[in-house]
Design an enzyme around this catalytic site. Structure first.
Site, PDB file in Angstrom:
ATOM      1  N   SER A  31      -0.874   1.899  15.343  1.00  0.00           N
ATOM      2  CA  SER A  31      -1.929   1.398  16.241  1.00  0.00           C
ATOM      3  C   SER A  31      -1.404   0.997  17.606  1.00  0.00           C
ATOM      4  O   SER A  31      -0.502   0.163  17.715  1.00  0.00           O
ATOM      5  CB  SER A  31      -2.598   0.154  15.638  1.00  0.00           C
ATOM      6  OG  SER A  31      -3.281   0.496  14.489  1.00  0.00           O
ATOM      7  N   HIS A  62      -5.926   6.164  17.264  1.00  0.00           N
ATOM      8  CA  HIS A  62      -5.073   7.145  16.565  1.00  0.00           C
ATOM      9  C   HIS A  62      -5.586   8.551  16.890  1.00  0.00           C
ATOM     10  O   HIS A  62      -6.714   8.892  16.558  1.00  0.00           O
ATOM     11  CB  HIS A  62      -5.115   6.915  15.049  1.00  0.00           C
ATOM     12  CG  HIS A  62      -4.418   5.676  14.590  1.00  0.00           C
ATOM     13  ND1 HIS A  62      -3.254   5.701  13.860  1.00  0.00           N
ATOM     14  CD2 HIS A  62      -4.715   4.375  14.767  1.00  0.00           C
ATOM     15  CE1 HIS A  62      -2.864   4.470  13.613  1.00  0.00           C
ATOM     16  NE2 HIS A  62      -3.736   3.636  14.143  1.00  0.00           N
ATOM     17  N   HIS A  84      -4.408   5.665   6.679  1.00  0.00           N
ATOM     18  CA  HIS A  84      -4.293   4.373   6.005  1.00  0.00           C
ATOM     19  C   HIS A  84      -5.086   4.414   4.708  1.00  0.00           C
ATOM     20  O   HIS A  84      -6.126   5.070   4.634  1.00  0.00           O
ATOM     21  CB  HIS A  84      -4.861   3.249   6.881  1.00  0.00           C
ATOM     22  CG  HIS A  84      -4.251   3.170   8.239  1.00  0.00           C
ATOM     23  ND1 HIS A  84      -4.660   3.975   9.273  1.00  0.00           N
ATOM     24  CD2 HIS A  84      -3.254   2.390   8.721  1.00  0.00           C
ATOM     25  CE1 HIS A  84      -3.944   3.689  10.341  1.00  0.00           C
ATOM     26  NE2 HIS A  84      -3.080   2.747  10.047  1.00  0.00           N
ATOM     27  N   TYR A  86      -6.922   2.146   3.592  1.00  0.00           N
ATOM     28  CA  TYR A  86      -8.266   1.545   3.740  1.00  0.00           C
ATOM     29  C   TYR A  86      -9.303   2.531   4.269  1.00  0.00           C
ATOM     30  O   TYR A  86     -10.507   2.269   4.202  1.00  0.00           O
ATOM     31  CB  TYR A  86      -8.217   0.288   4.635  1.00  0.00           C
ATOM     32  CG  TYR A  86      -7.775   0.506   6.054  1.00  0.00           C
ATOM     33  CD1 TYR A  86      -8.602   1.110   7.001  1.00  0.00           C
ATOM     34  CD2 TYR A  86      -6.515   0.087   6.464  1.00  0.00           C
ATOM     35  CE1 TYR A  86      -8.182   1.311   8.299  1.00  0.00           C
ATOM     36  CE2 TYR A  86      -6.090   0.279   7.759  1.00  0.00           C
ATOM     37  CZ  TYR A  86      -6.927   0.896   8.676  1.00  0.00           C
ATOM     38  OH  TYR A  86      -6.506   1.090   9.966  1.00  0.00           O
ATOM     39  N   GLU A  87      -8.841   3.657   4.800  1.00  0.00           N
ATOM     40  CA  GLU A  87      -9.800   4.663   5.265  1.00  0.00           C
ATOM     41  C   GLU A  87     -10.457   5.386   4.100  1.00  0.00           C
ATOM     42  O   GLU A  87     -11.407   6.147   4.295  1.00  0.00           O
ATOM     43  CB  GLU A  87      -9.089   5.700   6.162  1.00  0.00           C
ATOM     44  CG  GLU A  87      -8.610   5.126   7.473  1.00  0.00           C
ATOM     45  CD  GLU A  87      -7.748   6.125   8.231  1.00  0.00           C
ATOM     46  OE1 GLU A  87      -8.308   6.975   8.922  1.00  0.00           O
ATOM     47  OE2 GLU A  87      -6.505   6.048   8.114  1.00  0.00           O
ATOM     48  N   ALA A 114       1.938  -1.783  14.149  1.00  0.00           N
ATOM     49  CA  ALA A 114       1.446  -3.089  14.596  1.00  0.00           C
ATOM     50  C   ALA A 114       1.379  -4.019  13.379  1.00  0.00           C
ATOM     51  O   ALA A 114       0.997  -3.582  12.291  1.00  0.00           O
ATOM     52  CB  ALA A 114       0.062  -2.930  15.213  1.00  0.00           C
ATOM     53  N   MET A 212      -0.941  -3.051   7.274  1.00  0.00           N
ATOM     54  CA  MET A 212      -1.749  -2.282   6.312  1.00  0.00           C
ATOM     55  C   MET A 212      -1.234  -0.855   6.138  1.00  0.00           C
ATOM     56  O   MET A 212      -1.963   0.005   5.652  1.00  0.00           O
ATOM     57  CB  MET A 212      -3.190  -2.215   6.810  1.00  0.00           C
ATOM     58  CG  MET A 212      -3.809  -3.567   7.064  1.00  0.00           C
ATOM     59  SD  MET A 212      -5.382  -3.385   7.925  1.00  0.00           S
ATOM     60  CE  MET A 212      -5.633  -5.066   8.485  1.00  0.00           C
ATOM     61  N   SER A 213      -0.011  -0.607   6.569  1.00  0.00           N
ATOM     62  CA  SER A 213       0.519   0.769   6.457  1.00  0.00           C
ATOM     63  C   SER A 213       1.975   0.687   6.029  1.00  0.00           C
ATOM     64  O   SER A 213       2.356  -0.240   5.327  1.00  0.00           O
ATOM     65  CB  SER A 213       0.384   1.458   7.814  1.00  0.00           C
ATOM     66  OG  SER A 213       1.122   0.743   8.786  1.00  0.00           O
ATOM     67  N   ASN A 236      -0.320 -10.393  16.629  1.00  0.00           N
ATOM     68  CA  ASN A 236      -1.006 -11.685  16.488  1.00  0.00           C
ATOM     69  C   ASN A 236      -0.133 -12.642  15.695  1.00  0.00           C
ATOM     70  O   ASN A 236       0.546 -12.239  14.749  1.00  0.00           O
ATOM     71  CB  ASN A 236      -2.381 -11.511  15.822  1.00  0.00           C
ATOM     72  CG  ASN A 236      -2.356 -10.634  14.595  1.00  0.00           C
ATOM     73  OD1 ASN A 236      -1.840  -9.513  14.608  1.00  0.00           O
ATOM     74  ND2 ASN A 236      -2.917 -11.133  13.513  1.00  0.00           N
ATOM     75  N   HIS A 249      -9.724  -5.980  16.348  1.00  0.00           N
ATOM     76  CA  HIS A 249      -8.846  -4.799  16.353  1.00  0.00           C
ATOM     77  C   HIS A 249      -8.504  -4.389  17.796  1.00  0.00           C
ATOM     78  O   HIS A 249      -7.393  -3.941  18.073  1.00  0.00           O
ATOM     79  CB  HIS A 249      -9.501  -3.641  15.585  1.00  0.00           C
ATOM     80  CG  HIS A 249      -8.591  -2.458  15.425  1.00  0.00           C
ATOM     81  ND1 HIS A 249      -7.406  -2.529  14.702  1.00  0.00           N
ATOM     82  CD2 HIS A 249      -8.659  -1.193  15.896  1.00  0.00           C
ATOM     83  CE1 HIS A 249      -6.802  -1.342  14.739  1.00  0.00           C
ATOM     84  NE2 HIS A 249      -7.537  -0.509  15.464  1.00  0.00           N
TER      85      HIS A 249
HETATM   86  N1  HPA Z   1      -2.717  -8.389   9.226  1.00  0.00           N
HETATM   87  C1  HPA Z   1      -2.596  -7.132   8.791  1.00  0.00           C
HETATM   88  N2  HPA Z   1      -2.326  -6.116   9.579  1.00  0.00           N
HETATM   89  C2  HPA Z   1      -2.173  -6.351  10.895  1.00  0.00           C
HETATM   90  C3  HPA Z   1      -2.295  -7.644  11.425  1.00  0.00           C
HETATM   91  C4  HPA Z   1      -2.561  -8.720  10.541  1.00  0.00           C
HETATM   92  O1  HPA Z   1      -2.688  -9.894  10.926  1.00  0.00           O
HETATM   93  N3  HPA Z   1      -2.082  -7.544  12.758  1.00  0.00           N
HETATM   94  C5  HPA Z   1      -1.846  -6.228  13.030  1.00  0.00           C
HETATM   95  N4  HPA Z   1      -1.897  -5.517  11.903  1.00  0.00           N
END
Ligand code: HPA
Length: 274
Positions: A31, A62, A84, A86-87, A114, A212-213, A236, A249
């Site tokens: 990302s 992406h 991913h 989750y997709e 990310a 998440m990847s 973050n 996002h």
């Molecule tokens: N959690 C999960 N995936 C992420 C986050 C997060 O806080 N920030 C960027 N990708």
């Protein structure tokens, strides 16, 4: 058609398209890190829709293409747009590109992702090199009958994150005055960001970043015998709990783009030294 046959069909198609431009190094761009493709002297840009068995990329930020070419004279392929879990893709779909990179004869896999930072010392905009992971997906790309042509039934994970490449990343970061943390990646399926209790839990169990990847891809890379290195952009701050702010996002992508120069510098120099 078996999964193995799908991999071979994808590989054969790509080989036909790129000819002798077979990559030594594969790069997966997460990302907000997609503009790293600007560093490539492109020979072929192949959209997923052209490649047999490659599903479309659905996530904002992406692109959805494999980009072949050279960086610092080295032959590379970049995956601009990853899959991913989750997709709605299964783990074997998510990791198909990694299998194909191996069959295209890549030796090294570099991943940029990310993440949320779950260590007191990590701030948004920092970068880390992953040393290890904790798989909190309730799925694994190696589940099911093992095809010995792809790898062993019980792959060892001790050096899944190449110590040689971690050292190289630190060496480069130091020379470039980039503050590079070591991290442990907690891999969760998403797509929601975590609750405060979950961030706290991740910190307690020893994860220092969360995303998440990456975890499925590294499991497959290790199964395949690819030497891997993962660099992350902390988008973050998620620890301590009192420091957590609401994020979208779009903000994740914005901060990832700001850290991109640091990650690009390290990745580019790694490619040069490999
Ligand atoms: N959690 C999960 N995936 C992420 C986050 C997060 O806080 N920030 C960027 N990708």
């Amino acid at each position: 058609m078996s999964y193995y046959e799908q991999i071979i069909e994808s590989k054969d198609y790509l080989k036909k398209r790129v000819g002798t431009n077979l990559p030594e190094i594969a790069i997966v761009l997460g990302s907000g890190l997609g503009s790293f493709t600007d560093k490539i002297e492109v020979s072929h840009r192949i959209p997923y829709s052209d490649i047999p068995h490659f599903p479309p990329a659905t996530v904002k930020g992406h692109e959805g293409a494999l980009i072949f070419g050279t960086i610092e004279g080295k032959k590379v392929v970049a995956q601009a747009g990853r899959y991913h879990y989750y997709e709605g893709y299964d783990m074997k779909e998510v990791t198909l590109p990694i299998r194909v990179f191996k069959y295209l004869e890549a030796k090294v896999l570099l991943i940029a992702s990310a993440v949320g930072g779950i260590h007191e010392d990590y701030e948004a905009g920092d970068v880390t090199v992953v040393n290890d992971h904790i798989n909190l997906h309730h799925q694994n790309p190696l589940q099911g009958p093992n095809d010995e042509r792809l790898g062993v039934r019980f792959p060892d994970m001790t050096d899944a994150y190449s110590p040689r490449l971690i050292n190289m990343a630190h060496d480069i970061a130091e020379a470039q005055s980039i503050n590079l943390h070591n991290s442990v990646y907690g891999g969760l399926p998403g797509p929601n960001l975590e609750t405060k209790a979950e961030y706290n839990y991740l910190n307690i169990i020893g994860a220092t970043v969360v995303g998440m990847s990456t975890v499925p891809e590294i499991i497959v890379a290790q199964h395949s015998g690819l030497e891997s290195c993962v660099l992350t952009a902390v988008t973050n701050k998620c620890f301590p709990i009192s420091a957590i702010k609401e994020v979208t996002h779009d903000e994740v992508i914005e901060v990832a783009q700001k850290t991109e120069t640091k990650i690009s510098t390290i990745v580019k120099e790694m490619i040069k030294r490999l």
